[in-house]
Design a protein around this motif. Structure first.
Motif, short mmCIF file in Angstrom:
data_model
loop_
_atom_site.label_atom_id
_atom_site.label_comp_id
_atom_site.label_asym_id
_atom_site.label_seq_id
_atom_site.Cartn_x
_atom_site.Cartn_y
_atom_site.Cartn_z
N GLN B 170 -1.56 8.66 -10.80
CA GLN B 170 -0.73 9.63 -9.83
C GLN B 170 0.18 9.12 -8.80
OE1 GLN B 170 -3.88 12.19 -8.36
NE2 GLN B 170 -4.24 13.37 -10.34
N MET B 171 -0.14 7.78 -8.69
CA MET B 171 0.48 7.03 -7.78
C MET B 171 1.95 7.04 -7.87
SD MET B 171 -1.56 6.84 -5.20
CE MET B 171 -1.26 5.32 -4.30
N PHE B 173 3.98 4.40 -7.57
CA PHE B 173 4.26 3.07 -8.18
C PHE B 173 4.12 3.00 -9.70
CE2 PHE B 173 -0.03 2.29 -6.51
CZ PHE B 173 -0.58 1.75 -7.62
N ALA B 177 7.18 2.26 -11.88
CA ALA B 177 6.91 1.22 -13.12
C ALA B 177 7.62 1.88 -14.33
CB ALA B 177 5.49 0.84 -13.22
N ARG B 186 1.72 -2.75 -20.33
CA ARG B 186 1.72 -3.70 -19.28
C ARG B 186 1.42 -2.64 -17.86
NH1 ARG B 186 4.23 -8.35 -17.49
NH2 ARG B 186 5.45 -8.14 -15.64
N ILE B 190 -1.03 -4.66 -15.25
CA ILE B 190 -0.25 -5.27 -13.78
C ILE B 190 -0.81 -4.49 -12.60
CG2 ILE B 190 1.33 -6.80 -14.93
CD1 ILE B 190 3.33 -4.97 -13.88
N HIS B 191 -0.79 -3.09 -13.16
CA HIS B 191 -1.15 -2.08 -12.27
C HIS B 191 -2.17 -1.38 -12.12
CE1 HIS B 191 3.19 -2.14 -10.84
NE2 HIS B 191 3.59 -2.17 -11.80
N PRO B 194 -5.84 -4.17 -11.77
CA PRO B 194 -5.98 -4.52 -10.53
C PRO B 194 -6.24 -3.48 -9.26
CG PRO B 194 -4.04 -5.44 -11.49
CD PRO B 194 -4.33 -4.52 -12.48
N ASN B 195 -6.04 -2.61 -9.53
CA ASN B 195 -6.10 -1.41 -8.52
C ASN B 195 -7.59 -0.94 -8.66
OD1 ASN B 195 -4.21 -0.86 -6.27
ND2 ASN B 195 -2.74 -0.98 -8.15
N PRO B 198 -11.62 -3.52 -7.84
CA PRO B 198 -12.66 -3.75 -6.80
C PRO B 198 -13.89 -2.75 -6.84
CG PRO B 198 -10.50 -3.60 -5.83
CD PRO B 198 -10.35 -3.41 -7.32
N GLY B 275 -11.53 -9.89 -2.70
CA GLY B 275 -10.43 -10.19 -3.61
C GLY B 275 -9.42 -8.97 -3.33
N ASP B 276 -9.48 -8.37 -2.22
CA ASP B 276 -8.51 -6.94 -1.67
C ASP B 276 -7.50 -7.68 -0.67
OD1 ASP B 276 -7.37 -5.03 -0.81
OD2 ASP B 276 -9.17 -3.75 -0.45
N PRO B 277 -6.41 -7.99 -1.04
CA PRO B 277 -5.33 -8.32 -0.09
C PRO B 277 -5.19 -7.47 1.17
CG PRO B 277 -4.24 -7.29 -2.14
CD PRO B 277 -5.78 -7.30 -2.28
N THR B 278 -5.62 -6.18 1.22
CA THR B 278 -5.31 -5.43 2.29
C THR B 278 -6.61 -5.82 3.22
OG1 THR B 278 -6.68 -3.56 1.50
CG2 THR B 278 -4.23 -3.65 1.11
N ARG B 280 -7.66 -8.97 3.32
CA ARG B 280 -7.80 -10.36 3.72
C ARG B 280 -6.57 -10.54 4.75
NH1 ARG B 280 -7.03 -12.92 -1.61
NH2 ARG B 280 -4.98 -12.20 -1.41
N SER C 93 4.55 4.40 -3.15
CA SER C 93 5.46 3.85 -4.05
C SER C 93 5.30 2.20 -4.40
CB SER C 93 6.65 4.22 -3.90
OG SER C 93 7.10 3.82 -2.84
N ASP C 95 2.73 -0.94 -5.28
CA ASP C 95 1.55 -1.37 -5.60
C ASP C 95 0.51 -2.24 -4.49
OD1 ASP C 95 -0.80 -2.35 -6.74
OD2 ASP C 95 -0.06 -2.65 -8.82
N ARG C 97 -1.60 -4.05 -4.53
CA ARG C 97 -2.45 -5.31 -4.88
C ARG C 97 -1.20 -6.28 -5.33
NH1 ARG C 97 -7.38 -5.85 -5.20
NH2 ARG C 97 -8.30 -4.52 -3.91
N GLU C 106 10.13 -6.38 -10.67
CA GLU C 106 9.46 -5.64 -11.64
C GLU C 106 10.65 -5.19 -12.58
OE1 GLU C 106 6.34 -2.77 -11.26
OE2 GLU C 106 6.19 -2.13 -13.23
N HIS C 140 0.94 -4.05 2.66
CA HIS C 140 0.29 -3.34 3.76
C HIS C 140 0.46 -4.20 5.01
CE1 HIS C 140 -2.73 -6.61 4.40
NE2 HIS C 140 -2.58 -6.94 3.16
#
Lengths: 265, 283, 248
Positions: B170-171, B173, B177, B186, B190-191, B194-195, B198, B275-278, B280, C93, C95, C97, C106, C140
């Motif tokens: 629903q996002m 992004f 894509a 794909r 890639i989306h 990874p989301n 975690p 593993g979560d960039p947000t 880190r 909008s 991603d 990650r 992309e 972020h």
């Protein structure tokens, strides 16, 4: 004596101040607009006034509402104050209402509290619920009272949320971005409704928004906040007409740019 | 909306501490399991001392009623528990994630059918399902237990994957894509993965613990790894008769199971944060 | 010359209720178009049609002289390259990650556009006013305005002819909003913008042409200044009167 007096309010978390050195007052029946962008601390200030700050966030200084010190007051005392002294209307009416409870029943809750406070017969609640829904200009109040929040439009939900705030007969109405989530035409209707209600019921209004034109249509005084500090305060006409601080000037210029694009009115 | 930043550094160091503790506990089990392949303190199947000896310097966890060294048996049990955990979660994850992602993309009808299938499978107690599969196979072997648990876990993983993938779908992004011309496979790689990774990771750890416990239960009931595999469940079952006279026989394998389950959970929690960039610290 | 033209487009999710009714208008090269509508106007559906995510129930959308057909994979690849999108919510909008480099690249990767992708990403970042070292960072780490710049960089990196923007500035603070509008205005020199918004002020600042949509029907369309000065339809009049204005 002021209805609301905020003196040297500071709000801190984890050792740094999110709001600092903030002082202002609202007299009975007066309307103040709190203008700020994201991160300005405007919503935190509103939460501090209603004693709704989360435990990790600590206020200092003094907030007296209707003669009662809010900061450091026990929950029991705050509860008495809420409703009678102040009530809040939030930005997003969908999350502010319980999705599983009919609107009429939700509205009856604060009414019951007020009836108890005033020692009135609880049998009158149902009639009062309908009267309130009529008061906020909702068509077919009977139908709305029997509907769930998702069954009515965003504008109608916000009217119900306003009715709930009115149910308490507060001396101060706090409106936190009450029209930001709404369409332009609905926003105009809600602003007109708030304006007439505040005037007719003699309430004071603390209106929080980032939107300069919206604020200017409904309040007399404004206070501009930036990063938790007051930038400028005074009557709407002078602050938005001839701002003295650079930050206010940039905000006003930005708002004027869009206003000018619309042409003469 | 005003977002409130809580004291981040403190939370982060707490997160890395759980990760390190979890890593040590799991690492210990893995090291012991690997060690048993080449060396054990005593021969697991022959008498090494007197019967039902209490823990001592010679026998760290005491001996069983045949006089075999219990610590040796627990070490081998560690290998079996890891084998079952990795095997069952691996099977459960492979089946569950695949079907879960497919369900998220499927037409309404197929999606409903898959969701119902997950629910029915979950409504069935994992252990009972595993017992049925084991009972249906001719010989009770370690692999039939692993397969049985893997199938039972795949429903739980599948249901979770479906819900998580739908949320990501629903996002904006994802729409971005699509309008960028990215193909559905794909987009998944890639989306979506990874989301949802975690959350799945933490869930896998829980499943791992469940599988280890379920295997112990199966063995306890005589449906797990057959002798001479010294599964913790079988050790518990054998210690049952002498639990009042020699409680260490039951306590020791129970403790080993507890440490593994706690370790794996702490490890997974930490892994999610790392593993979560947000979460880190960057730069 | 028109890039896009809609001819009597109808759309309904079910056979009974029509979300869009006989919608016709044209997007001309170099003339930013504002589509103004409130909730329930069908503007989101209209965007999905323009993006090729849905097909009209009847009527046609023409891209140049070719009819838009989401089932034609070859055509869609050319179309996607020519038409990109900026969303309202800069949090949803991007991603979370992916690194900024991968987010912006992309379209280049998916549309298999030749050339050095890193250089194209760097150029797009410069154009939207973000530092070159942003490529290694995650969404972020940026503010709402900066994130919207990243989203704009992604939309322009493949050098489209048309950028569709869905309320692209309404989630932003006023001072940020002005700067993003300024940025979109500059981009208008090289590509055409279709801005879907309920905010008349922003539309007036960016778009010389305007289409007013009410409950799936185009009630008024034409030159923005003319319509603002002399609205013909009652709904347009109500909309204009509803916009809160600054005190004189």
């Amino acid at each position: 004596m002021s209805l609301l007096a905020v003196n040297n309010l500071a709000i801190a978390t984890g050792g740094h101040d999110l709001v600092a050195d903030l002082s202002f007052a609202i007299e009975p029946g007066q309307r103040l607009g709190l203008i700020g962008e994201s991160g300005s601390g405007k919503s935190l200030t509103a939460m501090a006034i209603s004693g709704l700050l989360p435990p990790a966030i600590v206020p200092r200084g003094s907030v007296t509402l209707d003669g009662v010190e809010v900061i450091g007051a026990p929950e029991r005392k705050l509860n008495k104050l809420r409703g009678a002294a102040s009530a809040v209307v939030f930005q997003e009416p969908l999350t502010a209402l319980d999705p599983l409870m009919k609107l009429g029943r939700q509205l009856a809750e604060p009414l019951r509290r007020r009836f108890r406070r005033e020692g009135r017969d609880l049998a009158g609640i149902e009639a009062e619920t309908i009267a309130l829904l009529e008061r906020v200009s909702l068509p077919q109040p009977q139908r709305i009272a029997n509907a769930y929040p998702y069954e009515v439009s965003g504008g109608q939900r916000q009217r119900v949320a306003i009715a709930m705030a009115l149910a308490c007969r507060p001396k101060l109405l706090i409106a936190d971005e009450p029209t930001t989530a709404l369409d332009v035409t609905t926003q105009a209707e809600i602003l007109a409704l708030l304006d007439s209600l505040v005037r007719d019921l003699g309430m004071a209004l603390l209106f929080i928004s980032h939107d300069l034109p919206v604020v200017s249509t409904i309040v007399d005084q404004v206070l501009v906040l930036r990063q938790g500090r007051m930038v400028e305060t005074g009557p709407v006409k002078s602050v938005l007409g001839t701002p003295t601080q650079q930050y206010t000037q940039s905000l006003v210029a930005a708002a004027r740019a869009f206003d000018t694009a619309l042409g003469a009115r | 909306m005003t977002t409130i930043e809580l004291d981040r550094p403190a939370r982060r160091s707490a997160a890395s501490l759980t990760f390190i503790v979890g890593l040590i506990l799991v690492g210990l089990h893995v090291a012991i399991a690997l060690l048993t392949l080449v060396w054990t303190p005593y021969d697991p199947s022959s008498t090494a001392g007197g019967r039902l000896e209490a823990p001592s310097l010679l026998h760290w966890a005491g001996t069983d009623r045949l006089g075999r060294d219990l610590f040796t048996q627990i070490m081998i049990g560690s290998r079996i528990a890891l084998q079952v955990g990795i095997g069952a979660v691996g099977i459960g994850a492979a089946i569950g994630v695949t079907i879960g992602v497919l369900a998220a993309f499927a037409t309404r009808l197929l999606d409903d059918a898959l969701a119902a299938a997950f629910d029915i499978l979950i409504a069935f107690p994992t252990l009972l399902l595993a017992m049925l599969v084991v009972a249906a196979s001719d010989t009770a072997s370690l692999w039939s237990a692993i397969l049985a648990l893997g199938i039972a876990l795949s429903a739980i993983v599948g249901r979770l994957t479906r819900i998580l993938a739908k949320r990501v779908l629903q996002m904006d992004f994802i729409t971005a894509a699509r309008t960028s011309g990215t193909s559905w496979p794909r987009i998944v790689v890639i989306h979506i993965l990874p989301n949802i990774w975690p959350t799945l990771m933490v869930n896998f750890a829980l499943q791992f613990g469940l599988a280890a416990i379920a295997e112990a239960s199966l063995s306890y009931l005589g449906l797990g790894a057959p002798p001479p595999n010294a599964s913790w469940g079988r050790l518990l079952q054998e210690a049952q008769g002498t639990v009042y006279t020699a409680p260490f026989g039951a306590i020791a394998p129970g403790l080993a199971l507890l440490v593994l389950v706690i370790g794996i959970n702490l490890f997974a929690d930490g892994l999610r944060d790392v593993g979560d960039p947000t979460r880190r610290r960057s730069r | 010359m028109s890039i896009l033209s809609l001819d009597q487009v109808n759309f309904g999710y079910t056979s009974k209720a029509r979300v869009l009714n006989e919608v016709s208008f044209e997007v001309e090269r170099g003339a930013n178009l504002g589509i103004v509508g409130e909730s329930g106007s069908g503007k989101t559906t209209l965007l999905r049609l323009l993006l090729g995510l849905e097909r009209p129930t009847s009527g046609t959308i023409n891209f140049g002289s070719v009819q838009l057909d989401p089932r034609d994979a070859n055509f869609m690849r050319r179309y996607r390259r020519a038409v990109q999108m900026v969303f309202q919510d800069p949090y949803s909008s991007l991603d979370p990650r992916q690194r900024v480099r991968d987010i912006i690249a992309e379209p280049l990767q998916s549309l298999r556009i030749e050339g050095n992708h890193d250089e194209a990403v760097a150029a797009a970042l410069t154009e939207v006013g973000l530092p070159a070292d942003a490529v290694r960072r995650y969404p972020h780490e940026f503010s709402g305005g900066q994130r919207q710049r990243i989203a704009i960089a992604r939309a322009i990196v493949a050098r489209p002819q048309l950028v569709l923007a869905d309320e692209a500035v309404s989630a932003l603070d006023l001072s940020t909003r002005v700067r993003i509008v300024e940025l979109l205005k500059q981009l208008g020199h090289t590509m055409t913008l279709v801005l879907v918004s309920h905010d008349l002020g922003v539309v007036a600042a960016l778009c010389p042409r305007i289409v007013i949509l009410e409950r799936g029907i185009v009630v008024e369309a034409g030159d923005t200044a003319t319509i603002l000065a002399a609205p013909q339809h009652p709904y347009t009049r109500k909309l204009i009167a509803s916009v809160p204005r600054m005190p004189a």
